[in-house]
Write an enzyme that holds these catalytic residues in place. Sequence first.
Site, PDB file in Angstrom:
ATOM      1  N   LYS A 203       0.832  -1.209   0.000  1.00  0.00           N
ATOM      2  CA  LYS A 203       0.000   0.000   0.000  1.00  0.00           C
ATOM      3  C   LYS A 203       0.874   1.270   0.000  1.00  0.00           C
ATOM      4  O   LYS A 203       0.661   2.203  -0.774  1.00  0.00           O
ATOM      5  CB  LYS A 203      -0.899  -0.013   1.234  1.00  0.00           C
ATOM      6  CG  LYS A 203      -1.555   1.286   1.573  1.00  0.00           C
ATOM      7  CD  LYS A 203      -2.652   1.603   0.597  1.00  0.00           C
ATOM      8  CE  LYS A 203      -3.210   2.993   0.845  1.00  0.00           C
ATOM      9  NZ  LYS A 203      -4.422   3.247   0.107  1.00  0.00           N
ATOM     10  N   CYS A 257      -4.090  10.608   1.453  1.00  0.00           N
ATOM     11  CA  CYS A 257      -3.327   9.379   1.181  1.00  0.00           C
ATOM     12  C   CYS A 257      -1.948   9.696   0.628  1.00  0.00           C
ATOM     13  O   CYS A 257      -0.940   9.495   1.296  1.00  0.00           O
ATOM     14  CB  CYS A 257      -4.084   8.523   0.177  1.00  0.00           C
ATOM     15  SG  CYS A 257      -5.786   8.260   0.642  1.00  0.00           S
TER      16      CYS A 257
HETATM   17  N1  SAJ Z   1      -2.380  14.484  -8.859  1.00  0.00           N
HETATM   18  C1  SAJ Z   1      -1.527  15.236  -9.656  1.00  0.00           C
HETATM   19  N2  SAJ Z   1      -1.164  14.721 -10.860  1.00  0.00           N
HETATM   20  C2  SAJ Z   1      -1.601  13.523 -11.309  1.00  0.00           C
HETATM   21  C3  SAJ Z   1      -2.433  12.756 -10.489  1.00  0.00           C
HETATM   22  C4  SAJ Z   1      -2.810  13.264  -9.265  1.00  0.00           C
HETATM   23  O1  SAJ Z   1      -1.119  16.337  -9.282  1.00  0.00           O
HETATM   24  O2  SAJ Z   1      -1.231  13.145 -12.427  1.00  0.00           O
HETATM   25  C5  SAJ Z   1      -2.791  14.994  -7.541  1.00  0.00           C
HETATM   26  C6  SAJ Z   1      -4.309  15.121  -7.396  1.00  0.00           C
HETATM   27  O3  SAJ Z   1      -4.773  16.337  -7.909  1.00  0.00           O
HETATM   28  C7  SAJ Z   1      -4.450  15.033  -5.894  1.00  0.00           C
HETATM   29  C8  SAJ Z   1      -3.356  14.050  -5.509  1.00  0.00           C
HETATM   30  O4  SAJ Z   1      -2.441  14.043  -6.575  1.00  0.00           O
HETATM   31  O5  SAJ Z   1      -4.193  16.263  -5.275  1.00  0.00           O
HETATM   32  C9  SAJ Z   1      -3.822  12.645  -5.250  1.00  0.00           C
HETATM   33  O6  SAJ Z   1      -4.821  12.267  -6.184  1.00  0.00           O
HETATM   34  P1  SAJ Z   1      -4.905  10.820  -6.830  1.00  0.00           P
HETATM   35  O7  SAJ Z   1      -6.082  10.783  -7.717  1.00  0.00           O
HETATM   36  O8  SAJ Z   1      -3.606  10.461  -7.423  1.00  0.00           O
HETATM   37  O9  SAJ Z   1      -5.053   9.852  -5.605  1.00  0.00           O
HETATM   38  P2  SAJ Z   1      -6.043   9.778  -4.328  1.00  0.00           P
HETATM   39  O10 SAJ Z   1      -5.316  10.344  -3.161  1.00  0.00           O
HETATM   40  O11 SAJ Z   1      -7.385  10.305  -4.617  1.00  0.00           O
HETATM   41  O12 SAJ Z   1      -6.141   8.185  -4.194  1.00  0.00           O
HETATM   42  C10 SAJ Z   1      -4.930   7.446  -4.050  1.00  0.00           C
HETATM   43  C11 SAJ Z   1      -4.983   6.268  -5.020  1.00  0.00           C
HETATM   44  N3  SAJ Z   1      -3.675   5.636  -5.082  1.00  0.00           N
HETATM   45  C12 SAJ Z   1      -3.047   5.426  -6.261  1.00  0.00           C
HETATM   46  O13 SAJ Z   1      -3.522   5.750  -7.323  1.00  0.00           O
HETATM   47  C13 SAJ Z   1      -1.719   4.741  -6.195  1.00  0.00           C
HETATM   48  C14 SAJ Z   1      -6.029   5.265  -4.565  1.00  0.00           C
HETATM   49  O14 SAJ Z   1      -5.982   4.089  -5.359  1.00  0.00           O
HETATM   50  C15 SAJ Z   1      -5.813   4.902  -3.082  1.00  0.00           C
HETATM   51  O15 SAJ Z   1      -6.837   4.040  -2.625  1.00  0.00           O
HETATM   52  C16 SAJ Z   1      -5.892   6.184  -2.282  1.00  0.00           C
HETATM   53  O16 SAJ Z   1      -4.828   7.039  -2.709  1.00  0.00           O
HETATM   54  C17 SAJ Z   1      -5.723   5.846  -0.816  1.00  0.00           C
HETATM   55  O17 SAJ Z   1      -6.746   5.831  -0.116  1.00  0.00           O
HETATM   56  O18 SAJ Z   1      -4.617   5.533  -0.390  1.00  0.00           O
END
Ligand code: SAJ
Length: 431
Positions: A203, A257
């Site tokens: 994780k 997360c």
């Molecule tokens: N973000 C960027 N650039 C990107 C992707 C995301 O700047 O290309 C930013 C988003 O705007 C946000 C942050 O990153 O601020 C996180 O967003 P996210 O969509 O990447 O992830 P979370 O936090 O919503 O969910 C993550 C997911 N983990 C992964 O994709 C590895 C999800 O599968 C997990 O279940 C979740 O964390 C968790 O609960 O740990």
Amino acid sequence: MNTVCILGMGYIGLPTAAMFATHGVKVTGVDINKQIINTLQEGKIHIYEPGLSDLVQQAWRSQNLKVASTPEEADAFIIAVPTPFNPDKTADMRAVISATESLVPYLRPGNLVVLESTSPPRTTVDLVKPILERSGLKAGIDFYLAYTPERILPGKMIKELIENARVIGGITPACAQAGRNLYGIFVKGEIILTDSTTAEMVKLMENTSRDVNIAIANEFARLAERVGVNVWDAIRIANHHPRINILNPGPGVGGHCISVDPWFLVEAAPDITPLIHTARNVNDDQPHHVIQLLQRCLSELAGKRIAVLGLSYKADVDDLRESPAVEIAQLLAKAGAKILAYEPYKPDAKFLDFDTVGSLEDVFSAADAAIVLVAHKTFRALLPEQVKKLMPGRIIVDTVNVLDNNLWSQAGFTVSKLGVGYLSHKQLPAS
Ligand code: SAJ
């Protein structure tokens, strides 16, 4: 497994409870927050997530769900409480500790206890197991103990809860198997069995890997600004390479997360995690980079009226936790700008240091400039002609690549985009 008691009715516990209930399991959902229990008892939910309200309604109709303030006996217990970090970035395990302690009096031989909260490596064996054994029962002998991380993406939770591969780590193989028997009730994705510490690491490695990859995208954006390139074009072209998949830069990394979990690895071994640490710092610094971008457009922030579009941590969710957009609004207010912010998914959210409004009309009404901080559908659909009628100013800053520069420039706006260098930004003077 006929009965499950789930501790924590938050972003993970509630959908999991509703999922088990709609699959024929008797579920008791426990939360120490009375307000959450009251809201649920009134048939409402306290979280915005597409499809969740319907699922919870279905769970109520099945008569398999009830909510309570304290645990009760069950075949299985699931701990799904938050693990935030302390000001010094170490994991705050108080909720896990107290939830685990609270179920000790109800633990019976043959039960299964599962930790779902994202936790530092070895939490299941070093923290949870000894607490549960205060019951006089031995983990792995008298009761089963496992760790299974939730990996569902806010915004797509319901689908991912069912379809994602599920990792279940037992403190013994039989414990992992007991976990499979429980989650196999609704999980259609592959169930992969391992030991509990590996599952904890999996994780943390997943979210850390995403953080590091976002950090490099943010660094590419800064470089692109410096050398006069449009990073969004460059990333799109680079991603044609069969083995490259660069993520998107943006105003920073938020949520509970990805901006938190890498610190659990740094805490576990600070001397051997410089890359993870640096990536965290790069992403944490991104809101300051956005402030500099705005400063270049407005020359002076003090006294400027700025419409802030979006406060949640990412597109089309209502979650404001660890949100870089909130931090940017706060930094702007601190610099003397007059902020009006609009978050379509939480129009009533209030903040001490800046004002919020409940509509697009209001947010633009007196602004000198607007800044898009979240790629919500509403903002993607904005049209320059519409904004021209609402906003007196003609400066718009886009940190998430939702505006078509040509369209907005032709309509008379000065558009500044994160990750787009001044050389390719004809309207902007070099700073
Ligand atoms: N973000 C960027 N650039 C990107 C992707 C995301 O700047 O290309 C930013 C988003 O705007 C946000 C942050 O990153 O601020 C996180 O967003 P996210 O969509 O990447 O992830 P979370 O936090 O919503 O969910 C993550 C997911 N983990 C992964 O994709 C590895 C999800 O599968 C997990 O279940 C979740 O964390 C968790 O609960 O740990």
